[in-house]
Design an enzyme around this catalytic site. Structure first.
Site, PDB file in Angstrom:
ATOM      1  N   SER A 131       0.835  -1.197   0.000  1.00  0.00           N
ATOM      2  CA  SER A 131       0.000   0.000   0.000  1.00  0.00           C
ATOM      3  C   SER A 131       0.869   1.246   0.000  1.00  0.00           C
ATOM      4  O   SER A 131       1.996   1.233   0.520  1.00  0.00           O
ATOM      5  CB  SER A 131      -0.852  -0.016   1.275  1.00  0.00           C
ATOM      6  OG  SER A 131      -1.432   1.244   1.504  1.00  0.00           O
ATOM      7  N   TYR A 177      -1.874  -1.052  10.953  1.00  0.00           N
ATOM      8  CA  TYR A 177      -2.163  -1.566   9.599  1.00  0.00           C
ATOM      9  C   TYR A 177      -0.956  -1.329   8.688  1.00  0.00           C
ATOM     10  O   TYR A 177      -0.471  -2.246   8.017  1.00  0.00           O
ATOM     11  CB  TYR A 177      -3.413  -0.889   9.009  1.00  0.00           C
ATOM     12  CG  TYR A 177      -3.545  -1.111   7.516  1.00  0.00           C
ATOM     13  CD1 TYR A 177      -3.882  -2.375   7.016  1.00  0.00           C
ATOM     14  CD2 TYR A 177      -3.296  -0.083   6.596  1.00  0.00           C
ATOM     15  CE1 TYR A 177      -3.963  -2.592   5.639  1.00  0.00           C
ATOM     16  CE2 TYR A 177      -3.383  -0.294   5.238  1.00  0.00           C
ATOM     17  CZ  TYR A 177      -3.719  -1.547   4.764  1.00  0.00           C
ATOM     18  OH  TYR A 177      -3.798  -1.769   3.409  1.00  0.00           O
ATOM     19  N   LYS A 214       1.980  -3.946   6.589  1.00  0.00           N
ATOM     20  CA  LYS A 214       2.425  -3.921   5.180  1.00  0.00           C
ATOM     21  C   LYS A 214       3.949  -3.804   5.121  1.00  0.00           C
ATOM     22  O   LYS A 214       4.614  -4.505   4.370  1.00  0.00           O
ATOM     23  CB  LYS A 214       1.777  -2.752   4.426  1.00  0.00           C
ATOM     24  CG  LYS A 214       0.269  -2.896   4.260  1.00  0.00           C
ATOM     25  CD  LYS A 214      -0.096  -4.094   3.420  1.00  0.00           C
ATOM     26  CE  LYS A 214      -1.571  -4.349   3.336  1.00  0.00           C
ATOM     27  NZ  LYS A 214      -1.922  -5.673   2.828  1.00  0.00           N
TER      28      LYS A 214
HETATM   29  P1  NAD Z   1     -11.144  -6.690   1.034  1.00  0.00           P
HETATM   30  O1  NAD Z   1     -11.376  -6.670   2.500  1.00  0.00           O
HETATM   31  O2  NAD Z   1     -12.293  -6.429   0.135  1.00  0.00           O
HETATM   32  O3  NAD Z   1     -10.484  -8.086   0.605  1.00  0.00           O
HETATM   33  C1  NAD Z   1      -9.637  -8.817   1.457  1.00  0.00           C
HETATM   34  C2  NAD Z   1     -10.161 -10.242   1.492  1.00  0.00           C
HETATM   35  O4  NAD Z   1      -9.310 -11.031   2.339  1.00  0.00           O
HETATM   36  C3  NAD Z   1     -11.572 -10.339   2.077  1.00  0.00           C
HETATM   37  O5  NAD Z   1     -12.387 -11.064   1.181  1.00  0.00           O
HETATM   38  C4  NAD Z   1     -11.392 -11.064   3.399  1.00  0.00           C
HETATM   39  O6  NAD Z   1     -12.511 -11.863   3.714  1.00  0.00           O
HETATM   40  C5  NAD Z   1     -10.127 -11.871   3.135  1.00  0.00           C
HETATM   41  N1  NAD Z   1      -9.344 -12.206   4.336  1.00  0.00           N
HETATM   42  C6  NAD Z   1      -8.911 -11.366   5.310  1.00  0.00           C
HETATM   43  N2  NAD Z   1      -8.194 -12.043   6.218  1.00  0.00           N
HETATM   44  C7  NAD Z   1      -8.155 -13.343   5.817  1.00  0.00           C
HETATM   45  C8  NAD Z   1      -7.565 -14.524   6.331  1.00  0.00           C
HETATM   46  N3  NAD Z   1      -6.868 -14.519   7.487  1.00  0.00           N
HETATM   47  N4  NAD Z   1      -7.723 -15.678   5.657  1.00  0.00           N
HETATM   48  C9  NAD Z   1      -8.435 -15.711   4.497  1.00  0.00           C
HETATM   49  N5  NAD Z   1      -9.014 -14.625   3.964  1.00  0.00           N
HETATM   50  C10 NAD Z   1      -8.877 -13.458   4.607  1.00  0.00           C
HETATM   51  O7  NAD Z   1      -9.951  -5.660   0.726  1.00  0.00           O
HETATM   52  P2  NAD Z   1      -9.383  -5.133  -0.659  1.00  0.00           P
HETATM   53  O8  NAD Z   1      -9.706  -3.697  -0.756  1.00  0.00           O
HETATM   54  O9  NAD Z   1      -9.756  -6.050  -1.756  1.00  0.00           O
HETATM   55  O10 NAD Z   1      -7.824  -5.224  -0.348  1.00  0.00           O
HETATM   56  C11 NAD Z   1      -7.048  -6.342  -0.721  1.00  0.00           C
HETATM   57  C12 NAD Z   1      -5.629  -6.148  -0.220  1.00  0.00           C
HETATM   58  O11 NAD Z   1      -5.121  -4.925  -0.732  1.00  0.00           O
HETATM   59  C13 NAD Z   1      -5.507  -6.052   1.302  1.00  0.00           C
HETATM   60  O12 NAD Z   1      -4.321  -6.716   1.704  1.00  0.00           O
HETATM   61  C14 NAD Z   1      -5.379  -4.568   1.547  1.00  0.00           C
HETATM   62  O13 NAD Z   1      -4.661  -4.284   2.722  1.00  0.00           O
HETATM   63  C15 NAD Z   1      -4.616  -4.125   0.322  1.00  0.00           C
HETATM   64  N6  NAD Z   1      -4.842  -2.716  -0.017  1.00  0.00           N
HETATM   65  C16 NAD Z   1      -6.110  -2.256  -0.175  1.00  0.00           C
HETATM   66  C17 NAD Z   1      -6.331  -0.912  -0.439  1.00  0.00           C
HETATM   67  C18 NAD Z   1      -7.723  -0.351  -0.584  1.00  0.00           C
HETATM   68  O14 NAD Z   1      -7.879   0.841  -0.398  1.00  0.00           O
HETATM   69  N7  NAD Z   1      -8.735  -1.129  -0.920  1.00  0.00           N
HETATM   70  C19 NAD Z   1      -5.238  -0.050  -0.554  1.00  0.00           C
HETATM   71  C20 NAD Z   1      -3.958  -0.564  -0.404  1.00  0.00           C
HETATM   72  C21 NAD Z   1      -3.768  -1.907  -0.126  1.00  0.00           C
HETATM   73  N1  UFG Z   2     -12.172  11.584   3.493  1.00  0.00           N
HETATM   74  C1  UFG Z   2     -13.186  12.457   3.799  1.00  0.00           C
HETATM   75  N2  UFG Z   2     -14.353  11.938   4.272  1.00  0.00           N
HETATM   76  C2  UFG Z   2     -14.558  10.604   4.447  1.00  0.00           C
HETATM   77  C3  UFG Z   2     -13.509   9.723   4.122  1.00  0.00           C
HETATM   78  C4  UFG Z   2     -12.320  10.253   3.648  1.00  0.00           C
HETATM   79  O1  UFG Z   2     -13.040  13.662   3.662  1.00  0.00           O
HETATM   80  O2  UFG Z   2     -15.638  10.203   4.894  1.00  0.00           O
HETATM   81  C5  UFG Z   2     -10.919  12.135   2.964  1.00  0.00           C
HETATM   82  C6  UFG Z   2      -9.723  11.793   3.828  1.00  0.00           C
HETATM   83  O3  UFG Z   2      -9.560  12.721   4.855  1.00  0.00           O
HETATM   84  C7  UFG Z   2      -8.596  11.785   2.791  1.00  0.00           C
HETATM   85  C8  UFG Z   2      -9.283  11.331   1.495  1.00  0.00           C
HETATM   86  O4  UFG Z   2     -10.674  11.546   1.703  1.00  0.00           O
HETATM   87  O5  UFG Z   2      -8.123  13.080   2.623  1.00  0.00           O
HETATM   88  C9  UFG Z   2      -9.059   9.871   1.170  1.00  0.00           C
HETATM   89  O6  UFG Z   2      -9.390   9.107   2.328  1.00  0.00           O
HETATM   90  P1  UFG Z   2      -9.497   7.519   2.309  1.00  0.00           P
HETATM   91  O7  UFG Z   2      -9.833   7.090   3.698  1.00  0.00           O
HETATM   92  O8  UFG Z   2     -10.386   7.070   1.215  1.00  0.00           O
HETATM   93  O9  UFG Z   2      -8.019   7.064   1.905  1.00  0.00           O
HETATM   94  P2  UFG Z   2      -6.611   7.414   2.569  1.00  0.00           P
HETATM   95  O10 UFG Z   2      -5.749   7.967   1.477  1.00  0.00           O
HETATM   96  O11 UFG Z   2      -6.743   8.230   3.778  1.00  0.00           O
HETATM   97  O12 UFG Z   2      -6.025   6.033   3.036  1.00  0.00           O
HETATM   98  C10 UFG Z   2      -6.440   4.744   2.589  1.00  0.00           C
HETATM   99  C11 UFG Z   2      -5.998   3.767   3.643  1.00  0.00           C
HETATM  100  C12 UFG Z   2      -4.485   3.778   3.720  1.00  0.00           C
HETATM  101  C13 UFG Z   2      -3.931   3.450   2.372  1.00  0.00           C
HETATM  102  C14 UFG Z   2      -4.451   4.406   1.354  1.00  0.00           C
HETATM  103  C15 UFG Z   2      -3.974   4.046  -0.019  1.00  0.00           C
HETATM  104  O13 UFG Z   2      -6.569   4.133   4.868  1.00  0.00           O
HETATM  105  O14 UFG Z   2      -4.022   2.838   4.651  1.00  0.00           O
HETATM  106  O15 UFG Z   2      -5.877   4.422   1.366  1.00  0.00           O
HETATM  107  O16 UFG Z   2      -4.285   2.747  -0.324  1.00  0.00           O
HETATM  108  F1  UFG Z   2      -2.579   3.553   2.373  1.00  0.00           F
END
Ligand code: NAD
Ligand code: UFG
Length: 351
Positions: free
Chosen positions: A134, A158, A162
């Site tokens: 991330s 969190y 990572k």
């Molecule tokens: P998500 O929660 O939709 O998907 C994660 C999946 O993993 C879920 O289906 C959950 O049920 C499963 N899971 C969690 N723990 C588990 C375990 N111990 N065993 C088996 N399954 C398990 O999240 P996402 O948005 O699809 O994110 C996927 C990955 O990308 C995550 O590792 C997340 O940290 C990373 N990531 C997400 C974002 C984002 O903003 N969505 C940004 C950066 C990184």
């Molecule tokens: N925001 C609002 N209102 C809300 C939610 C978010 O104003 O209800 C703002 C936040 O303050 C931020 C921007 O929208 O300025 C984006 O916020 P998000 O929560 O959607 O995403 P972030 O960039 O803060 O962070 C998320 C995860 C991080 C990860 C990052 C990139 O929390 O751990 O996305 O993947 F690193």
């Protein structure tokens, strides 16, 4: 390498938001896919819809296994009798505030789960992984755009999971050069598949901007809290690099293809972002335009720990993976809205 060549990919967390979109693209590219997911933050309906979208022929190349990475019996059940060419490791918990309140849960799930996965990959001779990292590993970046070789830091448990998994993976690879690993550092994934049949379906009140806007648009929440309008940006709200989830899915295919080439060795990280910064208020305006819905906003103080502006340098992914995001804000908002209006309660029919 595709299914016709015997390419089979284990996708952990494949029932989740990014997982479902990536699995669909893997099937379309001809890979066989096995998902392990404990459905902690997802539902099997998402996997069923991926099968529908893939069509009857390709759907046969997808196997879903209910299992938890913290449970070694579940991993034995997945690996025993199967041969994987690589693992795409999405499974993990991802809510920043929850990780501050429940660090043990996060370290156990994200770190112990990953260590178990490494152990079984080693045992069964599959030493290639694409890992979901991330942009959080850049902390509050001193400079933008974020470049892969920046100093890495974590602002919360969190983020630390990572960072630790990246470090652990680097140590494992150093000790045994047969391991090959790619870390994909996602910026802010949004949008949905253009069909509107799969998308993000967070449990409870969303933490992230786009799912929150989406729930305001369908009337599930009254207004959006805009956290911070006094940042040193053009309109005072914070800037992020939003990326369409289908671009992200394609980035995984490119990374996997690179991982599977004999020339690839070692461990390396790529940013997956667009390289463009968008403010919160610009995002609200773009969503209003795409949906025709008014999004009422409440201007609120900054959210603790938030950075002013974060966006990616995309040069390395372009140079080494040949990958570049195709979609802009208009498509992200169009597809997010298409998913929202067709599925106001996500994969459920009512609240
Ligand atoms: P998500 O929660 O939709 O998907 C994660 C999946 O993993 C879920 O289906 C959950 O049920 C499963 N899971 C969690 N723990 C588990 C375990 N111990 N065993 C088996 N399954 C398990 O999240 P996402 O948005 O699809 O994110 C996927 C990955 O990308 C995550 O590792 C997340 O940290 C990373 N990531 C997400 C974002 C984002 O903003 N969505 C940004 C950066 C990184
Ligand atoms: N925001 C609002 N209102 C809300 C939610 C978010 O104003 O209800 C703002 C936040 O303050 C931020 C921007 O929208 O300025 C984006 O916020 P998000 O929560 O959607 O995403 P972030 O960039 O803060 O962070 C998320 C995860 C991080 C990860 C990052 C990139 O929390 O751990 O996305 O993947 F690193």
């Amino acid at each position: 390498m595709g299914a016709q060549d015997g390419g089979c990919i284990l996708v952990t967390g494949g029932a989740g938001f990014i997982g479902t979109h990536t699995v669909l693209q893997l099937l379309k590219e001809g890979f066989k896919v096995v998902i392990i997911d404990n459905l902690d933050n997802s539902v099997e309906e998402g996997v069923e819809r991926v099968k529908d979208l893939a069509g009857p022929e390709l759907a046969g190349n997808l196997t879903f296994i209910l299992g938890d990475l913290r449970n070694k019996e579940d991993l034995e059940n997945v690996f025993n009798g199967r041969r994987f060419d690589a693992v795409i490791h999405f499974a993990g918990l991802k809510a920043v505030a929850e990780s501050v309140a429940k660090p043990f849960l996060y370290y156990h799930n994200n770190i112990v789960g990953t260590l178990n996965l490494f152990e079984f990959m080693e045992k069964y001779g599959c030493k290639k992984m694409v890992f979901s990292s991330s942009s959080t590993v850049y902390g509050q970046p001193e400079k933008i755009p974020c470049v892969e070789d920046f100093h890495l830091t974590a602002l919360n448990p969190y983020g630390r999971t990572k960072l630790f998994v990246e470090d652990i993976a680097r140590d494992i690879q150093k000790a045994d050069p047969e391991w090959k690993m790619i870390f994909l550092r996602y910026f802010n994934p949004v949008g949905a598949h253009e069909s509107g049949r799969i998308g993000e379906d967070p449990k409870g009140i969303p933490n992230n901007l786009m799912p929150y806007i989406q729930q305001v648009a369908v009337g599930r929440l009254p207004e959006l809290n805009v956290y911070g309008v006094d940042y040193p940006t053009q309109d005072g709200s914070a800037i992020r690099d939003y990326i369409h989830v289908m671009d992200l899915a394609d980035g995984h295919i490119c990374a996997l293809q690179r991982l599977l080439t004999p020339e690839f060795n070692g461990c390396t990280a790529y940013n997956l972002g667009t390289g463009c910064g968008t403010s919160v208020l610009e995002m609200v305006a773009a969503f209003e335009k795409a949906s025709g819905k008014k999004i009422p906003v409440k201007l609120c103080p900054r959210r603790p720990g938030d950075a002013t502006a974060v966006y990616a340098s995309t040069d390395k992914a372009l140079r080494e993976l040949g990958w570049k995001a195709k979609y802009g804000l208009a498509e992200m908002c169009r597809d997010q809205w298409n998913w929202a209006r067709n599925n106001p309660f996500g994969y459920h029919t009512h609240p």
